[in-house]
Design a protein around this motif. Structure first.
Motif, PDB file in Angstrom:
ATOM      1  N   SER A  38       0.839  -1.200   0.000  1.00  0.00           N
ATOM      2  CA  SER A  38       0.000   0.000   0.000  1.00  0.00           C
ATOM      3  C   SER A  38       0.870   1.245   0.000  1.00  0.00           C
ATOM      4  O   SER A  38       1.934   1.287   0.628  1.00  0.00           O
ATOM      5  CB  SER A  38      -0.910   0.012   1.222  1.00  0.00           C
ATOM      6  OG  SER A  38      -1.571   1.249   1.343  1.00  0.00           O
ATOM      7  N   GLU A 100      -7.324  -0.732   2.086  1.00  0.00           N
ATOM      8  CA  GLU A 100      -8.091  -1.077   0.892  1.00  0.00           C
ATOM      9  C   GLU A 100      -9.386  -1.781   1.263  1.00  0.00           C
ATOM     10  O   GLU A 100     -10.435  -1.550   0.662  1.00  0.00           O
ATOM     11  CB  GLU A 100      -7.254  -1.977  -0.020  1.00  0.00           C
ATOM     12  CG  GLU A 100      -7.965  -2.441  -1.276  1.00  0.00           C
ATOM     13  CD  GLU A 100      -8.084  -1.352  -2.338  1.00  0.00           C
ATOM     14  OE1 GLU A 100      -8.928  -1.496  -3.237  1.00  0.00           O
ATOM     15  OE2 GLU A 100      -7.332  -0.365  -2.289  1.00  0.00           O
ATOM     16  N   SER A 144      -1.951   0.778  -4.820  1.00  0.00           N
ATOM     17  CA  SER A 144      -1.200  -0.378  -4.324  1.00  0.00           C
ATOM     18  C   SER A 144      -0.586  -1.116  -5.496  1.00  0.00           C
ATOM     19  O   SER A 144      -0.906  -0.853  -6.661  1.00  0.00           O
ATOM     20  CB  SER A 144      -2.119  -1.316  -3.529  1.00  0.00           C
ATOM     21  OG  SER A 144      -3.205  -1.757  -4.327  1.00  0.00           O
TER      22      SER A 144
END
Length: 276
Positions: A38, A100, A144
């Motif tokens: 990330s 996420e 990401s």
């Protein structure tokens, strides 16, 4: 209704199921399976009907209007005209501490609300544009990619385990940041290269795909990996570099292109290895 299960057999199983591939863990060793990385940044996207937008801020076709935060480098709000100025595409990036998993659970109205909150200190024009975004067109995700071993100059990605007729393509094997806008293109390149290799294999063997032997299928996978791995690694790393410098003042793609002209020539002049 109970769970329905079924079994199918095939000569070659192609895993094109995205960066969160459920197939990847089944063919990777636990000690070498790439992890999702990330960048703690979020992307908001939406489409707006141009009829409701102040004509003074609508960019011409092919151009863009960009708002940048004076205090948070990398926080950007951009709008571009499309479909002969009848629709405006809006894209924005901002820092986030949300994962996420959290972002993917936002419903469309919640995404718009969080978008407005993230850009609350931007000019009124920006906030008005966010308010015009139909929730049904809102799409939000975190920046990401799949980690690649930075210590290895020429790492081999997880295309296959080398034993079974299973191959990963697209984001399942090389999920990358959107910073160069090349993720979808590279996925299509994989598909084209695989199709060309299989066509050559069946033509050479004078047979159909369904009649290929296990050895011929595995050779097809090996040739795909050989043809694609080096190019994909270079694009993946360049995309990661661009994602990293997005947090610097000199972060435009144009500046990055000017500093890496040779790379961009290779990027845009690609042809399938199998026909070059």
């Amino acid at each position: 209704m109970g769970e329905i299960t079924f079994t199918k057999t095939c000569k070659l199983l192609i895993g094109a199921d995205g960066i969160r591939s459920t197939l990847r863990p089944l063919i990777s060793r636990s000690d070498s399976m790439p992890q999702i990385r990330s960048y703690k940044r979020i992307i908001f996207r939406a489409l707006i009907d141009a009829n409701g937008v102040d004509p003074e801020i609508i960019p011409r076709i092919g151009a863009a209007v960009v708002y940048k935060s004076a205090t948070n480098v990398g926080q950007i709000f951009k709008l571009q005209s499309c479909s002969e100025a009848k629709t405006i595409a809006v894209t924005a990036t901002a820092s986030t501490e949300d994962t996420e998993e959290v972002v993917r659970q936002w419903h469309s109205t919640e995404a718009i609300s969080n978008w407005r909150k993230a850009f609350s200190d931007f000019p009124t024009d920006v906030l008005d544009l966010i308010d015009l975004c139909p929730p049904s067109s809102a799409y939000t995700n975190c920046v990401s990619d799949l980690q690649i071993d930075d210590k290895d100059q020429s790492p081999t990605l997880c295309w296959s385990n080398g034993d079974e007729p299973v191959v990963l393509v697209g984001d399942a094997v090389h999920g990358m940041t959107p910073s160069l806008g090349q993720g979808g293109n590279v996925c299509m390149e994989d598909a084209i290269e695989l199709a060309m290799i299989m066509r050559r294999t069946t033509k050479t063997a004078d047979t159909s795909i369904v009649d290929l032997t296990h050895a011929q299928v595995m050779e097809t996978i090996r040739r795909l990996q050989s043809a694609r791995n080096g190019r994909v690694v270079e694009i993946h790393r360049s995309s990661r570099n661009q994602a990293s410098i997005k947090l610097s003042a000199d972060s435009s793609l144009k500046n990055y292109q000017e500093k890496n002209e040779a790379f961009f020539r290779r990027l845009y002049e690609w042809t399938p290895t199998s026909i070059s």
